[in-house]
Scaffold this active site. Structure first.
Site, mmCIF file in Angstrom:
data_model
loop_
_atom_site.group_PDB
_atom_site.id
_atom_site.type_symbol
_atom_site.label_atom_id
_atom_site.label_comp_id
_atom_site.label_asym_id
_atom_site.label_seq_id
_atom_site.Cartn_x
_atom_site.Cartn_y
_atom_site.Cartn_z
ATOM 1 N NE ARG A 122 62.611 82.983 87.493
ATOM 2 C CZ ARG A 122 63.651 83.394 88.183
ATOM 3 N NH1 ARG A 122 63.646 83.252 89.515
ATOM 4 N NH2 ARG A 122 64.691 83.945 87.591
ATOM 5 C CE LYS A 144 42.787 80.092 77.064
ATOM 6 N NZ LYS A 144 41.963 80.324 75.847
ATOM 7 C CD GLU A 186 32.347 84.014 77.210
ATOM 8 O OE1 GLU A 186 32.294 82.804 76.909
ATOM 9 O OE2 GLU A 186 33.254 84.772 76.817
ATOM 10 C CE LYS A 228 37.448 78.674 81.086
ATOM 11 N NZ LYS A 228 37.480 80.141 80.941
ATOM 12 C CD GLU A 238 43.130 77.704 73.813
ATOM 13 O OE1 GLU A 238 43.244 78.276 72.732
ATOM 14 O OE2 GLU A 238 42.615 78.232 74.830
ATOM 15 N NE ARG A 242 41.537 76.834 78.865
ATOM 16 C CZ ARG A 242 42.026 77.257 80.018
ATOM 17 N NH1 ARG A 242 42.926 76.545 80.660
ATOM 18 N NH2 ARG A 242 41.627 78.403 80.535
ATOM 19 C CG ASN A 246 39.146 80.352 72.628
ATOM 20 O OD1 ASN A 246 39.111 81.318 73.370
ATOM 21 N ND2 ASN A 246 40.060 79.400 72.735
ATOM 22 C CG HIS A 249 35.980 83.770 72.474
ATOM 23 N ND1 HIS A 249 34.793 83.079 72.589
ATOM 24 C CD2 HIS A 249 36.227 84.281 73.711
ATOM 25 C CE1 HIS A 249 34.354 83.167 73.834
ATOM 26 N NE2 HIS A 249 35.207 83.890 74.529
ATOM 27 C CG HIS A 253 39.230 87.956 71.184
ATOM 28 N ND1 HIS A 253 40.113 86.966 71.542
ATOM 29 C CD2 HIS A 253 38.381 88.081 72.225
ATOM 30 C CE1 HIS A 253 39.808 86.510 72.751
ATOM 31 N NE2 HIS A 253 38.750 87.171 73.167
ATOM 32 C CG HIS A 266 34.733 89.253 76.256
ATOM 33 N ND1 HIS A 266 35.554 89.028 75.175
ATOM 34 C CD2 HIS A 266 34.498 88.036 76.816
ATOM 35 C CE1 HIS A 266 35.814 87.736 75.079
ATOM 36 N NE2 HIS A 266 35.195 87.111 76.065
#
Length: 370
Positions: A122, A144, A186, A228, A238, A242, A246, A249, A253, A266
């Site tokens: 956990r 993330k 980025e 960031k 998010e 936040r 993206n 993205h 993606h 990417h």
């Protein structure tokens, strides 16, 4: 170690905080091993990075029980199968809750390592040792973590913050040019979404960045990480702001997924995605078209693609975008902009406008190919 050459940023999340350190020689000289509490350590890396830097990292882990897993390089390795293998490594170590996972590599290794650390018992600690520009400025910061599915990128994951991010800029000397340029996409994103002054700085220093000028890269990495870190501190999981990180993205993606994670890097997909987001913004009357042209020009100067790959299917890309994590209640929720430095979250975007943007971009690509 000469502390004058180390740039330091703290990511603050309420009562929690962790350091980002940026500088030359940090893998060998920084005190990051002091952050490892227990005896058990799992180092994850890939076949490109491990031959260059793994021995340097292992030499800092004396007195601990260390396991190493070296994966083939590439986005296609960020899978549930690799995740399970790493968990088995921790089980073989008999790793307890004070164990640490170390991510030595780029974004794929960082995302996978963080998800492994989030799930073992956990949640255990992990340390990011990013070796690509993209990982230094983006994926290593903010917690993330995820793996991909054939249906889409980063669909299985968790928010799990690292104990530290140690960005040794010496590793950029061995980074292939294509990977360097992908990371610069980025960097450009931060200027495009929230800092027009930084965007102008990038326009002025594009050639220095491509030439791997130490001062220029250090400045770009630090400013990106500060952007960031500030956003993550205000919106860790998010729920709002936040999502602005993206920009580009959702389109990007979809492009990566359409190619089964085997073609575009990417950052390359994000570069194309930002251009598409800017074009869609202009189509919807949200932003001036000249700002999108300025964005595309800088990305091209940084040797990044700005057009859809030949043969892209607009309808399929739109369908893939419907599974994007930012969507709500089955409706497209995209990051668009009002122009340079002013990204916005736009809910319930008209799918016809998205498809029209994709179809126009596909036609442009077909004309160039012809």
């Amino acid at each position: 170690m000469n502390s004058d050459r180390v740039r330091r940023i703290d990511v603050e999340l309420g009562s929690r905080r962790y350091p980002i350190r940026i500088g030359a020689g940090l893998l060998a000289d920084d005190d990051w091993p002091a952050l490892i509490r227990g005896r058990h350590v799992l180092v994850l890396s890939d076949a490109n990075v491990a031959p260059l830097y793994l021995a340097r990292v292992q030499a800092r882990l004396t007195g601990r029980v260390v396991a190493v897993r070296v994966l083939p390089a590439g986005e296609r390795e960020k899978t549930l199968a690799r995740f399970t293998e790493a968990l088995s490594d921790l089980a073989a170590l008999k790793a307890s809750r004070d164990a640490t996972v170390i991510a030595l590599g780029g974004g794929v290794i960082g995302d996978l390592s963080g998800f492994v650390a989030a799930c073992w018992m956990r949640g255990i600690a992990f340390v990011q040792l990013p070796t690509t520009l993209l990982a230094m400025v983006d994926s290593s910061v903010g917690g993330k973590t995820a793996v991909d599915l054939p249906e889409g990128k980063n669909l299985v994951g968790a928010f799990h913050q690292p104990a530290a991010v140690i960005a040794d800029t010496d590793t950029l000397a061995t980074l292939p040019e294509r990977e360097l340029c992908a990371g610069l996409a980025e960097v450009v994103k931060y200027g495009a979404l929230g800092d027009a002054g930084f965007f102008a700085w990038l326009e002025e220093h594009a050639e220095a960045l491509l030439a791997r000028d130490t001062a220029a890269l250090g400045e770009a990495i630090e400013r990106s990480c500060r952007h960031k870190a500030a956003i993550v501190a205000r919106d860790e999981t998010e729920r709002g702001e936040r999502a602005l990180l993206n920009l580009g993205h959702s389109f990007g993606h979809a492009l990566e997924t359409a190619d089964a994670y085997g073609g575009l890097l990417h950052g390359e997909a994000v570069a194309i995605g930002m251009v598409l987001a800017a074009r869609l913004s202009a189509r919807l009357g949200l932003a001036p078209a000249q700002d999108g042209a300025r964005l595309a020009s800088l990305l091209a100067r940084l040797r990044l693609p700005t057009a859809l790959p030949a043969g892209s299917d607009p309808a399929r890309l739109l369908n893939l975008m419907r599974l994007d994590k930012k969507n709500l209640s089955g409706r497209l929720r995209l990051i668009l902009w009002h122009g340079l430095g002013h990204a916005v979250i736009v809910p319930d975007v008209d799918e016809a406008a998205v498809l029209g943007t994709l179809e126009a971009a596909a036609s442009d690509s077909a004309r160039r190919a012809g």
